[in-house]
Design an enzyme around this catalytic site. Sequence first.
Site, mmCIF file in Angstrom:
data_model
loop_
_atom_site.group_PDB
_atom_site.id
_atom_site.type_symbol
_atom_site.label_atom_id
_atom_site.label_comp_id
_atom_site.label_asym_id
_atom_site.label_seq_id
_atom_site.Cartn_x
_atom_site.Cartn_y
_atom_site.Cartn_z
ATOM 1 N N TYR A 141 24.642 36.854 18.182
ATOM 2 C CA TYR A 141 24.456 38.271 18.494
ATOM 3 C C TYR A 141 23.799 39.021 17.334
ATOM 4 O O TYR A 141 23.116 40.012 17.550
ATOM 5 C CB TYR A 141 25.805 38.944 18.780
ATOM 6 C CG TYR A 141 26.330 38.730 20.170
ATOM 7 C CD1 TYR A 141 26.701 37.470 20.602
ATOM 8 C CD2 TYR A 141 26.487 39.801 21.040
ATOM 9 C CE1 TYR A 141 27.218 37.285 21.869
ATOM 10 C CE2 TYR A 141 27.001 39.627 22.311
ATOM 11 C CZ TYR A 141 27.363 38.371 22.723
ATOM 12 O OH TYR A 141 27.871 38.188 23.978
ATOM 13 N N LYS A 189 31.364 23.718 18.353
ATOM 14 C CA LYS A 189 30.495 22.656 18.888
ATOM 15 C C LYS A 189 30.079 21.815 17.682
ATOM 16 O O LYS A 189 28.898 21.660 17.360
ATOM 17 C CB LYS A 189 29.294 23.294 19.615
ATOM 18 C CG LYS A 189 28.408 22.328 20.349
ATOM 19 C CD LYS A 189 29.025 21.716 21.606
ATOM 20 C CE LYS A 189 28.111 20.674 22.200
ATOM 21 N NZ LYS A 189 28.721 19.922 23.312
ATOM 22 N N ASP A 221 32.563 22.890 25.224
ATOM 23 C CA ASP A 221 32.324 22.428 26.600
ATOM 24 C C ASP A 221 33.611 21.902 27.226
ATOM 25 O O ASP A 221 33.984 22.258 28.351
ATOM 26 C CB ASP A 221 31.190 21.383 26.662
ATOM 27 C CG ASP A 221 31.338 20.251 25.651
ATOM 28 O OD1 ASP A 221 32.221 20.335 24.776
ATOM 29 O OD2 ASP A 221 30.577 19.272 25.742
ATOM 30 N N ASP A 245 32.708 35.193 24.212
ATOM 31 C CA ASP A 245 32.208 36.018 25.314
ATOM 32 C C ASP A 245 32.327 35.235 26.611
ATOM 33 O O ASP A 245 32.836 35.732 27.620
ATOM 34 C CB ASP A 245 30.748 36.398 25.028
ATOM 35 C CG ASP A 245 30.152 37.279 26.107
ATOM 36 O OD1 ASP A 245 30.836 38.228 26.528
ATOM 37 O OD2 ASP A 245 29.019 37.010 26.539
ATOM 38 N N ASP A 249 35.495 35.603 29.750
ATOM 39 C CA ASP A 249 35.187 35.914 31.159
ATOM 40 C C ASP A 249 35.707 34.803 32.067
ATOM 41 O O ASP A 249 36.300 35.062 33.115
ATOM 42 C CB ASP A 249 33.668 36.048 31.384
ATOM 43 C CG ASP A 249 33.176 37.487 31.318
ATOM 44 O OD1 ASP A 249 33.682 38.248 30.460
ATOM 45 O OD2 ASP A 249 32.285 37.854 32.103
HETATM 46 C C1 IPM Z 1 31.475 41.938 26.420
HETATM 47 C C2 IPM Z 1 30.097 42.224 26.953
HETATM 48 C C3 IPM Z 1 29.195 42.549 25.766
HETATM 49 C C4 IPM Z 1 29.138 41.316 24.905
HETATM 50 C C5 IPM Z 1 27.797 43.053 26.152
HETATM 51 C C6 IPM Z 1 27.851 44.246 27.067
HETATM 52 C C7 IPM Z 1 26.998 43.363 24.917
HETATM 53 O O1 IPM Z 1 29.631 41.165 27.703
HETATM 54 O O2 IPM Z 1 32.053 42.829 25.789
HETATM 55 O O3 IPM Z 1 31.982 40.839 26.644
HETATM 56 O O4 IPM Z 1 28.369 40.389 25.194
HETATM 57 O O5 IPM Z 1 29.862 41.284 23.908
HETATM 58 MN MN MN Z 2 31.118 39.576 27.998
#
Ligand code: IPM
Ligand code: MN
Length: 363
Positions: A141, A189, A221, A245, A249
């Site tokens: 990032y 990794k 992975d 990230d 999710d």
């Molecule tokens: C999160 C989001 C952010 C990230 C984006 C919106 C920049 O996906 O907070 O997980 O990738 O960190």
């Molecule tokens: Mn995210």
Amino acid sequence: MKLNLLVVAGDGIGPEVTNEAVAVLRQAMEGGGHELVVTEKRIGGIAIDTDGTPLPAETLEAALASDAVFLGAVGGTKWNALPPNTRPEAGLLKLRAALGGFANLRPAFAIKELAANSPLKAEVVAGADILFVRELLGGLYFGSPRAWDKAAGEAWNTMRYTRDEIIRVARIAFELAQKRGKKLTSVDKANVLEVSQLWRATVTEVAADYPDITLEHQLVDSMAMLLMTSPRNYDVVLTENLFGDILSDESAVITGSLGMLPSATIGGKINLYEPIHGSAPDIAGKSLANPLGAIMTAALVLRHSAGLEAEAALIETAVRKVLEAGYRTADLARGNTTDFKVLSTTEMGQQVRATIAAQLAHS
Ligand code: IPM
Ligand code: MN
């Protein structure tokens, strides 16, 4: 105590869920005799449209003058054609960097009442309770060089970490593990990437200071699979920025909806709080969004920025009770909807506040 909170509600469903969360936060604080002072500023796409930049100077100044920052969500289809450095998301990344918080805490836990919402078998998720510690200011990032050379048809980003960046986030993860299940899983990794080899070696070194914690390393992975097959095996999970990230999710399926999950970013000058869900432009403005992730995030504000553990627990208990009583937002009402009372965003916020009011009246 008095808390000066900067609220940057942002785009899509951000303002709707943030309104409910701030109202809950105010109620919990005032109920305990504390004061909440809220300032609101623009961030993300709305700021691009109004101010020509996703993080106006005014917003940044207000953030740096606050005790804590609460963000709704940023982004949306309207701004999708913009290059990464001018998109709504760039405003959030600049804000994260300015506030300095490098440890993003993202819980993923099973909620009994929502077991049917998870695509995973109830017996697999039952009792799962994971805390991701995602490094937030390094890796792909923020690493340079980064560019897209259009003429050459080539683009690159850099996954870069220093030892110090790894040490500081690892310490936070070990300390949190000490207060939880005493197990830390570090994700990398290391079979391919030098940066992961540094990560693994450094985390192993830090572990020497925490002999009470069981440390294990997993490749990302394989970890992606293990989180789905045996989520109960994990307690604190430490990851670099992009891996965290993705895995956080993914792990929202343990809970059953991304709309349920909060996050707090700590370790810097000023803490930043955001539900982990995005701006969901498809349902924005319809009062369909689930405000519970934002409301659970309000609880984290109390816990990590106000030292008000009892008030934080009050909010978390109220969310449980509302679910137990059969109230759902649309995202949670899959399956037999006749069993549920399906509420709008604002109604769900009101239901949580009514539950808190009842708890306060009994205490
Ligand atoms: C999160 C989001 C952010 C990230 C984006 C919106 C920049 O996906 O907070 O997980 O990738 O960190
Ligand atoms: Mn995210």
